[in-house]
Design an enzyme around this catalytic site. Structure first.
Site, PDB file in Angstrom:
ATOM      1  N   GLY A  48       5.694   4.284  -6.926  1.00 17.42           N
ATOM      2  CA  GLY A  48       4.863   3.510  -6.023  1.00 17.42           C
ATOM      3  C   GLY A  48       4.588   2.077  -6.406  1.00 17.42           C
ATOM      4  CD  GLU A 102      -0.853   4.456 -10.276  1.00 18.71           C
ATOM      5  OE1 GLU A 102       0.302   4.124  -9.937  1.00 18.71           O
ATOM      6  OE2 GLU A 102      -1.137   5.599 -10.677  1.00 18.71           O
ATOM      7  CG  ASP A 106      -6.021   8.860  -4.995  1.00 17.82           C
ATOM      8  OD1 ASP A 106      -5.915   9.422  -6.091  1.00 17.82           O
ATOM      9  OD2 ASP A 106      -5.152   8.948  -4.114  1.00 17.82           O
ATOM     10  CE  LYS A 134      -6.871   5.958  -0.533  1.00 14.95           C
ATOM     11  NZ  LYS A 134      -6.276   7.220  -0.016  1.00 14.95           N
ATOM     12  CG  PHE A 155      -1.955   8.999   3.514  1.00 15.16           C
ATOM     13  CD1 PHE A 155      -1.893   9.489   2.224  1.00 15.16           C
ATOM     14  CD2 PHE A 155      -0.772   8.669   4.155  1.00 15.16           C
ATOM     15  CE1 PHE A 155      -0.666   9.649   1.575  1.00 15.16           C
ATOM     16  CE2 PHE A 155       0.457   8.823   3.524  1.00 15.16           C
ATOM     17  CZ  PHE A 155       0.498   9.319   2.232  1.00 15.16           C
ATOM     18  CG  ASP A 162       5.800   8.083  -1.069  1.00 13.51           C
ATOM     19  OD1 ASP A 162       6.232   9.234  -0.883  1.00 13.51           O
ATOM     20  OD2 ASP A 162       5.009   7.812  -1.993  1.00 13.51           O
ATOM     21  NE  ARG A 168       8.601   5.795  -2.934  1.00 12.70           N
ATOM     22  CZ  ARG A 168       7.514   6.234  -3.554  1.00 12.70           C
ATOM     23  NH1 ARG A 168       6.524   5.408  -3.799  1.00 12.70           N
ATOM     24  NH2 ARG A 168       7.405   7.485  -3.920  1.00 12.70           N
TER      25      ARG A 168
END
Length: 179
Positions: A48, A102, A106, A134, A155, A162, A168
């Site tokens: 990610g 990162e 979350d 988050k 989300f 992704d 992505r």
């Protein structure tokens, strides 16, 4: 605002490419100031964070190094709650200042496990730089030193993030539309 369909879900634009780049430049400037004499080792978390890591590092003007670690904790749109290290770190971390890059923090479980794992390798310090945080979903007491965006518990996809390995490549951030 544009809408995209990825597999069986619909997403709408929530953060533009320009907003993302602006925040990355601001966070990089802060890192450049804070780490001016440290020669940090940036650890990008794959998959990610690869786009974020590339754009962030292009704004870093201090001496530094980068490596990557691959972790997995998501399946579809839900966190599995379990983190497994897929690809490790080969560098000697003793006495080094580490900055984990990162994509999104979350629950904080992934970062907690990664910090604990890195701690056994005797780094001088470990910092977290996240594209998204988050805060309402955090379940672990971790400090995110550098966060580009603090977002609600939605989300999102795009810019490296992704949905079931798709999306992505999107240049902006898209939020799931409840159907």
């Amino acid at each position: 605002m544009s809408v995209v369909k990825i597999k069986d879900k619909t997403f709408k634009t929530s953060i533009s490419q320009e907003e993302i780049q602006k925040r990355i430049k601001e966070v990089a400037a802060q890192i450049n100031e804070d780490m001016a004499d440290k020669n940090p080792l940036f650890l990008g978390v794959l998959n990610g964070a690869f786009i974020f890591a590339a754009d962030l590092l292009r704004e870093i003007t201090i001496p530094c190094e980068i490596s990557f670690v691959k972790l997995a904790s998501y399946q579809g749109i839900m966190s599995t709650g379990k983190v497994k290290e897929v690809m490790g770190i080969n560098e000697d971390l003793t006495g080094r200042t580490i900055i984990i890059i990162e994509d999104i923090v979350d629950t904080g479980r992934t970062m907690k496990q990664m910090i604990e794992s890195l701690g056994t390798r005797n780094p001088a310090a470990v910092h977290i730089c996240a594209l998204f945080l988050k805060p309402d979903k955090l379940q672990e007491p971790i400090d995110v030193d550098y966060a580009c965006f603090s977002i609600p518990n939605d989300f999102i996809v795009g810019y490296g993030l992704d949905y079931d390995q798709q999306g992505r490549n999107l240049k902006e951030i898209y939020t799931l539309v409840e159907e």
